[in-house]
Structure formats: C-alpha cells, structure tokens
Design an enzyme around this catalytic site. Sequence first.
Site, PDB file in Angstrom:
ATOM      1  N   ASN A 125       0.836  -1.204   0.000  1.00 26.38           N
ATOM      2  CA  ASN A 125       0.000   0.000   0.000  1.00 26.38           C
ATOM      3  C   ASN A 125       0.869   1.252   0.000  1.00 26.38           C
ATOM      4  OD1 ASN A 125      -1.024   1.957   2.551  1.00 26.38           O
ATOM      5  ND2 ASN A 125      -2.381   1.853   0.776  1.00 26.38           N
ATOM      6  N   ASP A 196       1.653   6.623   0.077  1.00 24.39           N
ATOM      7  CA  ASP A 196       0.966   5.580  -0.699  1.00 24.39           C
ATOM      8  C   ASP A 196       1.517   5.491  -2.118  1.00 24.39           C
ATOM      9  OD1 ASP A 196      -0.681   5.607   1.579  1.00 24.39           O
ATOM     10  OD2 ASP A 196      -2.437   5.056   0.376  1.00 24.39           O
ATOM     11  N   ASP A 227      -0.753  -6.527   3.763  1.00 25.01           N
ATOM     12  CA  ASP A 227      -1.078  -5.486   4.723  1.00 25.01           C
ATOM     13  C   ASP A 227      -1.971  -4.421   4.086  1.00 25.01           C
ATOM     14  OD1 ASP A 227      -0.470  -4.089   7.336  1.00 25.01           O
ATOM     15  OD2 ASP A 227       0.312  -2.595   5.938  1.00 25.01           O
ATOM     16  N   HIS A 231      -6.682  -0.480   1.271  1.00 21.81           N
ATOM     17  CA  HIS A 231      -6.242   0.881   1.003  1.00 21.81           C
ATOM     18  C   HIS A 231      -5.275   0.994  -0.170  1.00 21.81           C
ATOM     19  CE1 HIS A 231      -8.220   1.814   4.736  1.00 21.81           C
ATOM     20  NE2 HIS A 231      -7.418   1.019   5.412  1.00 21.81           N
ATOM     21  N   GLU A 264      -5.443  -8.395   4.895  1.00 26.05           N
ATOM     22  CA  GLU A 264      -5.932  -7.640   6.039  1.00 26.05           C
ATOM     23  C   GLU A 264      -6.926  -6.600   5.526  1.00 26.05           C
ATOM     24  OE1 GLU A 264      -4.228  -4.811   9.637  1.00 26.05           O
ATOM     25  OE2 GLU A 264      -3.571  -4.509   7.574  1.00 26.05           O
TER      26      GLU A 264
END
Length: 514
Positions: A125, A196, A227, A231, A264
């Site tokens: 991410n 990001d 992870d 996002h 996740e």
Amino acid sequence: MKKIFIYCFIFFVAVSCKNSGDGKLENHWPNAGITYEIFIQSFYDTNSDGIGDINGVTKKLDHVKELGANAIWFMPIMPSPSYHKYDVTDYKAIHPDYGTLEDFKKLMKEAHKRDIKIVIDLIINHTSSEHPWFLESKKGRDNPYRDYYVWAQKDTISAYLNKKTITLDSDNIRQWHNPGSGEDFYYGFFIGGMPDLNFDNPKVRKEIYDIGRFWLEEMGVDGFRLDAAKHVFPDDRPVDNHEFWIEFRSEMEKIKPDVYLVGEVYDMKEVVAPYLPGLPALFNFDFHYTLIDAFKESNGSLLVEKQKEILDYYLGITPDFIDATFSSNHDQPRLLNSLNENPRKLKQAIAILMTMPGAPYLYYGEEIGMLGRKPDENIREPFLWDIQANDKGRTTWMEPVYSIDEMVTPLAIQKSMSTSYFNHYKEIIAVRNTNRGLALGNLELYSEDLPKPIMAYFRNHKDQNLFVVHNLSDQGFTIALPEGYENLIYSFGMSKADDGSISMPPYSSIVLEK
C-alpha cells in the site's frame, strides 16, 4: 499480579482427550491449518545484539513444530527505518538486524524439512518516505518516479487537508502531507512517513509483481500476508481495490500456482467479502472481537451465531475461501489482558478457537500467557524462553513492561507443568489436528434452548459428527445430552457427559462424537 496467579485454578484445568480413528496428526494448511505469527525482533537472538534474528527462528523451528502449527507468518522482514518495519526501503532484501538473504534461504530449507510453510508480510500500500523511489519522486514533477506516488496541488485538495474522520485500522486524521517544498502534497493514508504508492501507474504494478516473483521464485516463500489490502486505492474506490487484488492473485499464480494469499481488510463482513475473489484468505476481525465480547457478557450464543452468519455470507460470494480466524495479533492487546488476566478464560478461548471452523492464527507468546497492552511496542515484547539467568536468546531491544519473569512463566518452566498454558495449547491443537470434524467440518447451530453462558454447536465432516459445548461463565450448568453423542473426544475443566446430560462446571469445554 503475582506469578502465583498463573498457577491458580489447577483443579479447573483437568483435561482428557481421546482421538478418533487412528489418532494420526494431519496437516490441513492452508484451508484449515494453523499459522503461528512471529515478530522476529522479539523472538530469539543468536548474535547477542539484543535483537531477534532469522537464525533465531531457525533455531526455534522445533518449538513451532511441537506446538502443532503448520505455518509461520513473519511480520515485516525487509529493511526499514522503524522497529516494526511496516515502512519498507528495499523490497528485495532482509533488514540487516535480522540477517541476510542466505540466512533466510537456510530458514526456508529447515522449515520445509519440518513441513512448516513460510508466509511473509508484503507491504505494498505504501513505502517508507526514505525509499529510493520516494526520494526521487519528491524532487519534482518531471522526475521519472513522480508518478510512483499520489501527488496533488495544494489548492485542489484544500478541503481534505483537515480531514477529521478515522478508520478501524488508522487514527490518522491528516492524509495529505507537505514534503516541505513547492505547492504539491503527497497522499499517505497512515502517516507522512508512509507515502501511498500509485497503483494507477502500470509501472508501479509491474514493480510489485516483480517483487512477488523475487520472494516466490528466488527465496521460496509459500505466500504473502497483504497489509492494508483495503487501502491500495483510496477508500472511495473499493471496486478498483477488488479488481487490483484479482489481478495480483492472477500474476502470483502464474509464478506459483498454489501461492497462499491472506489479506488484512479491517472491516465488517459486507466490506470484507468482495475481496474474496482476489484474496482467498481474509482475516476474520469479527471473530476476535466477538470472542472477547462473549466472555465479557457471558453470552455463549454471540460468537457461534456471528460466525455462522459470516460463513454463510461468504459462501454466497464464493465457496473458495479461507476464514483466517484469530484470538489476538500484533495490533490487539494480549489475549490474557483482554480476558481480565483470567487463566481459565485464556485456556477456554484457545479451546473455542480450535474447535471452530477456519484456519486459526496464533500470535507468538500467547501459548505461554504473555501479557501486553497498547502502545503497540508493549504487545510485541520479548518472548520468555527460560528464566532470565538462563535465557541466552531472550531479546533486549526494549525494556518489557508486561511480559517479565515476575508476571509470566517462561516456556522452559511451563514445559514441565502439566497444567501450563503451553501444554494446554499443545493438547487442544493436537485434538484439532487428529479430528477432521474440528478442522474441516461445517458449523451447525444447536437449536435447543440453553442457559445464556453456554455456547454449543455441531461440527460435521463426512462420517464424523461432533458436538461441542463451552461454558463461558463462573457458574456451573447441566444441559441435555443429544442422542447418540457418547464418545468423549475432549474434556476441559472437569466437564463430563453421562446419564443423558452434560455437566459443565465454570469455564469448561467438552467435545463429544456420535
């Protein structure tokens, strides 16, 4: 709390178990196997620098095997400026504190020799703000790496600069960050030190797939824990997130057809479920929180009904999913703390985890009753292998607050205690690994009226039919024994079945076979 508290309630923890069939241990990973999560920094130190290392894990692989786990998930192992290493500076290297790529290859060889799979944390991410890509990106709009990250002019994002909302997985309220020069801000969902990546850029996706290839082909890992999977694109683009992970899965399966991917996605089931086509295994956060609530409220139906609801919902999306259940992890308070430091509750919680459907994850140290509360460092304290005077491999990178000798009995001592946490974990894991009904069976609710603290359900797989009961309170109860369930598989806390009834003392569990 005195150490003597750890030894209390021995009369509650009498355990008996009988395996069905020939009692052969079976490995059901990944669909229903057991994965052990390790924070290498705190695990075992072999070079006396105070920091755990890869060679320390290799040295302690037999501990994982003895416990009964089938795989290891490593928290981040790549170079990073932070202790937790969730901000990567080099995706194709090992953090020097942990060792070398050659050390890792040796670990892989030794783990596979023991039939232990290895899953590593892959953080895509974002990178570290010290990653070479970002150092180049912030030099200016014309830099070749500029579009590796998400940039915007200040006047176009002014409405978002003072964002006040938080999410389950981040309390950060400022997601556009000033690099200190010019009018451009960059996007970092978690913190400014974690910019990001821009997955609209095909070059970024190609870089990520190449990183996956390196770890799967050259290093031989069995899969990735992804992870912050929700996002990869901003939260207002969920469909793009779903489609990316389908693409990612396809690219990884080209490299390794049986690659294991667990994501996740920290949210409710309606948000989690659409990720299943791309990420066949997803962490079940509802399981963790509802397990804790069930004990707090002495309400046995809470967890079993929630789990049934989630499994049925996911089956409506795809039959090909892995429910990654867990009772604690590196972001949650230690389980014993969440259960009011009650040894009986801790032992029963793992009995519940191991008798429920799913592919359970165990966090290092829970098997010896380690303690810890926020901040996160204190949930990730050094493992206690032996009393301090004899513990040559105990890490010293931090001063523990909770898991100290006065509060937690080290593993070496627990091994000789029949009623220890460690031996209890071994016992119930072995029961799961020798009964396919517990590992692979479906989940059926018990329809009869029950006292509020009683949790009861059926686990059925082919020719094995099991009935599981847990009493989540400090009061004893007696319930009716379903017809035909007379073969005792497992008993904890002096529970017993006879004369058509099941006697359930406080915080007891029982598994019966038809």
